[in-house]
Design an enzyme around this catalytic site. Structure first.
Site, PDB file in Angstrom:
ATOM      1  N   ARG A 161       0.827  -1.223   0.000  1.00 40.75           N
ATOM      2  CA  ARG A 161       0.000   0.000   0.000  1.00 40.75           C
ATOM      3  C   ARG A 161       0.860   1.273   0.000  1.00 40.75           C
ATOM      4  NH1 ARG A 161      -3.209  -3.702  -0.340  1.00 40.75           N
ATOM      5  NH2 ARG A 161      -5.318  -3.681   0.495  1.00 40.75           N
ATOM      6  N   SER A 237     -10.761  -1.088   3.437  1.00 42.28           N
ATOM      7  CA  SER A 237      -9.947  -1.298   4.646  1.00 42.28           C
ATOM      8  C   SER A 237      -9.494   0.054   5.157  1.00 42.28           C
ATOM      9  CB  SER A 237      -8.687  -2.099   4.322  1.00 42.28           C
ATOM     10  OG  SER A 237      -9.013  -3.382   3.900  1.00 42.28           O
ATOM     11  N   GLU A 332      -4.787   3.248   6.427  1.00 49.29           N
ATOM     12  CA  GLU A 332      -4.510   3.225   4.991  1.00 49.29           C
ATOM     13  C   GLU A 332      -5.177   4.470   4.383  1.00 49.29           C
ATOM     14  OE1 GLU A 332      -5.834  -0.395   2.998  1.00 49.29           O
ATOM     15  OE2 GLU A 332      -5.826   0.628   1.083  1.00 49.29           O
TER      16      GLU A 332
HETATM   17  N1  EPU Z   1     -10.457 -11.321  10.386  1.00 45.47           N
HETATM   18  C1  EPU Z   1     -11.002 -11.156  11.654  1.00 45.47           C
HETATM   19  N2  EPU Z   1     -12.135 -10.400  11.807  1.00 45.47           N
HETATM   20  C2  EPU Z   1     -12.771  -9.823  10.763  1.00 45.47           C
HETATM   21  C3  EPU Z   1     -12.235  -9.997   9.460  1.00 45.47           C
HETATM   22  C4  EPU Z   1     -11.062 -10.740   9.299  1.00 45.47           C
HETATM   23  O1  EPU Z   1     -10.487 -11.669  12.647  1.00 45.47           O
HETATM   24  O2  EPU Z   1     -13.775  -9.120  10.993  1.00 45.47           O
HETATM   25  C5  EPU Z   1      -9.191 -12.051  10.235  1.00 45.47           C
HETATM   26  C6  EPU Z   1      -9.383 -13.440   9.684  1.00 45.47           C
HETATM   27  O3  EPU Z   1      -8.595 -14.299  10.460  1.00 45.47           O
HETATM   28  C7  EPU Z   1      -8.809 -13.400   8.300  1.00 45.47           C
HETATM   29  C8  EPU Z   1      -7.812 -12.292   8.390  1.00 45.47           C
HETATM   30  O4  EPU Z   1      -8.353 -11.368   9.352  1.00 45.47           O
HETATM   31  O5  EPU Z   1      -8.194 -14.606   7.983  1.00 45.47           O
HETATM   32  C9  EPU Z   1      -7.585 -11.577   7.056  1.00 45.47           C
HETATM   33  O6  EPU Z   1      -8.848 -11.147   6.568  1.00 45.47           O
HETATM   34  P1  EPU Z   1      -9.113 -10.954   4.993  1.00 45.47           P
HETATM   35  O7  EPU Z   1      -8.595 -12.093   4.253  1.00 45.47           O
HETATM   36  O8  EPU Z   1     -10.555 -10.566   4.855  1.00 45.47           O
HETATM   37  O9  EPU Z   1      -8.176  -9.758   4.581  1.00 45.47           O
HETATM   38  P2  EPU Z   1      -7.806  -8.427   5.323  1.00 45.47           P
HETATM   39  O10 EPU Z   1      -6.428  -8.519   5.852  1.00 45.47           O
HETATM   40  O11 EPU Z   1      -8.875  -8.087   6.277  1.00 45.47           O
HETATM   41  C10 EPU Z   1      -6.822  -7.417   3.082  1.00 45.47           C
HETATM   42  C11 EPU Z   1      -6.837  -6.104   2.373  1.00 45.47           C
HETATM   43  C12 EPU Z   1      -8.151  -5.914   1.625  1.00 45.47           C
HETATM   44  C13 EPU Z   1      -8.289  -7.041   0.622  1.00 45.47           C
HETATM   45  C14 EPU Z   1      -8.273  -8.367   1.399  1.00 45.47           C
HETATM   46  C15 EPU Z   1      -8.331  -9.566   0.480  1.00 45.47           C
HETATM   47  C16 EPU Z   1      -5.454  -4.618   3.683  1.00 45.47           C
HETATM   48  C17 EPU Z   1      -5.418  -3.423   4.576  1.00 45.47           C
HETATM   49  N3  EPU Z   1      -6.657  -5.028   3.311  1.00 45.47           N
HETATM   50  O12 EPU Z   1      -7.841  -7.371   4.077  1.00 45.47           O
HETATM   51  O13 EPU Z   1      -8.075  -4.683   0.906  1.00 45.47           O
HETATM   52  O14 EPU Z   1      -9.491  -6.930  -0.110  1.00 45.47           O
HETATM   53  O15 EPU Z   1      -7.030  -8.459   2.156  1.00 45.47           O
HETATM   54  O16 EPU Z   1      -7.124  -9.715  -0.158  1.00 45.47           O
HETATM   55  O17 EPU Z   1      -4.398  -5.133   3.311  1.00 45.47           O
HETATM   56  C18 EPU Z   1      -8.696  -2.388   0.938  1.00 45.47           C
HETATM   57  O18 EPU Z   1      -7.489  -2.123   0.967  1.00 45.47           O
HETATM   58  O19 EPU Z   1      -9.565  -1.474   0.920  1.00 45.47           O
HETATM   59  C19 EPU Z   1      -9.118  -3.770   0.981  1.00 45.47           C
HETATM   60  C20 EPU Z   1     -10.398  -4.122   1.072  1.00 45.47           C
END
Ligand code: EPU
Length: 337
Positions: A161, A237, A332
């Site tokens: 990012r 995010s 972010e």
């Molecule tokens: N999780 C929780 N609680 C929640 C949601 C998620 O505990 O409410 C935990 C779960 O264990 C899950 C982990 O967080 O395995 C990761 O969650 P997820 O795969 O949904 O991805 P993220 O880290 O929450 C990132 C990006 C998103 C992108 C997704 C999918 C960042 C800041 N965000 O989210 O990007 O869509 O991966 O690749 O890196 C954005 O930047 O606007 C965005 C949506």
């Protein structure tokens, strides 16, 4: 004041003194020339406003690119294509266009809000891919004198990012065109667990999987977790996923055996969403600002929240996560002004 409500996906009511949209690099150059002859005012360039929080009215000029060209500039003998796209092209329309024209690579980045210019500043990413890995060059005008500069991929310094445009050269260049290198052959990337898990759950045949199938899966996954931008305001995010030293992650994993964690450059990545959920914020509301019940990483505007409301909510979340885990969360999203 010109309203910016339609220019930020949080739907925050804020204004600016002047709003200027341009359709070519030459038009931007002449806008910059005109501004040099006037009393200096602050200038800020926005994309679709999908990563911004306006905390007050903007006391100057907001620029927005409406350069929407898209042209194949080169086909390489190894089956790749260089596609030069105007910074005002809507990102997801670009993803759609590439797939309909047999160009692959961007499918995992489907449905990310925003525009092409911002993809090069923010290095948007999802489901195991980042925009920066496809970017071969970025054309931009210097804010200071309107001169044109082309940045090579390496000069953009892409990281999670982050890019030279977001940090070292912040506000100094206005991006007009981005050139992506895409493949004419489709190879699925299912390295991201949520995506491979979904393919397995549906018992899909990998050999038959098309780029459109991957796009559809990514769209479904995103829609199941993230608010529809036209219904509830958000900036996707809100925080980045923190990377902590390995020793710190080990100590936390002892105290929280269920803590998800992933090896990353420089340490161990712990999902901010998990930290926020553990700190008790998932689904909570402070007035009209809140934490999305289906994804704790997303702050939302339930209608009428101000940028200050979002700022205050984000600060309280940061304080609680810091107190419980000793981890600093970094937004972010960008606060303006
Ligand atoms: N999780 C929780 N609680 C929640 C949601 C998620 O505990 O409410 C935990 C779960 O264990 C899950 C982990 O967080 O395995 C990761 O969650 P997820 O795969 O949904 O991805 P993220 O880290 O929450 C990132 C990006 C998103 C992108 C997704 C999918 C960042 C800041 N965000 O989210 O990007 O869509 O991966 O690749 O890196 C954005 O930047 O606007 C965005 C949506």
């Amino acid at each position: 004041m010109v309203s910016l409500k339609e220019h930020n996906t949080f739907g925050i009511e804020a204004g600016c003194k002047r709003f200027v949209e341009y359709t070519t690099a030459d038009k931007l150059a002449s806008v910059l020339r005109e501004m040099r002859g006037e009393e200096p005012t602050p200038v800020f360039h926005i994309g679709a406003g999908s990563n911004l929080v306006f905390t007050a009215d903007y006391p100057g000029t907001i620029l927005h690119s409406a350069i929407k060209t898209c042209e194949i500039v080169e086909e390489t003998p190894d089956g790749h294509v260089l596609l030069r796209v105007g910074s005002g092209y809507v990102w997801d329309e670009l993803v759609q266009w590439t797939l309909s024209n047999g160009l692959y690579g961007l499918e995992n980045l489907s449905l990310i809000p925003g525009e092409v210019g911002a993809s090069a500043v923010q290095n948007v990413g999802a489901y195991g891919k980042e925009a920066g890995q496809f970017i071969v060059r970025v054309e931009a005008l210097a804010a200071a004198d309107g001169s044109l500069r082309t940045f090579t991929h390496d000069e953009c310094h892409y990281a999670y990012r982050s890019s030279v445009f977001k940090h070292a050269l912040r506000g100094q260049y206005y991006i007009t065109h981005v050139t992506y290198r895409l493949s004419q052959h489709f190879t699925p990337d299912l390295s991201y667990r949520a995506l491979s898990g979904e393919v397995a759950r549906r018992a899909l045949d990998l050999a038959q999987l098309s780029a459109s199938d991957v796009r559809n899966l990514v769209c479904e996954l995103r829609r199941s977790k993230l608010p529809e931008p036209c219904e509830v305001g958000s900036a996707g995010s809100f925080f980045m996923n923190p990377v902590v030293p390995a020793e710190k992650a080990q100590a936390l994993a002892k105290a929280y055996p269920d803590m998800p964690h992933f090896d990353a450059e420089g340490g161990v990545k712990i999902p901010a969403a998990w930290l926020i959920e553990q700190a008790g914020w998932k689904g909570k509301r402070l007035g009209q600002a809140g934490v999305w019940p289906k994804q704790a990483l997303v702050l939302v505007n339930y209608g009428g929240a101000t940028g200050q409301d979002i700022l205050s909510l984000s600060q309280q979340i940061q304080a609680d996560v810091r107190a419980q885990f000793g981890i600093a969360l970094h937004p972010e999203a960008i606060f303006v002004p």
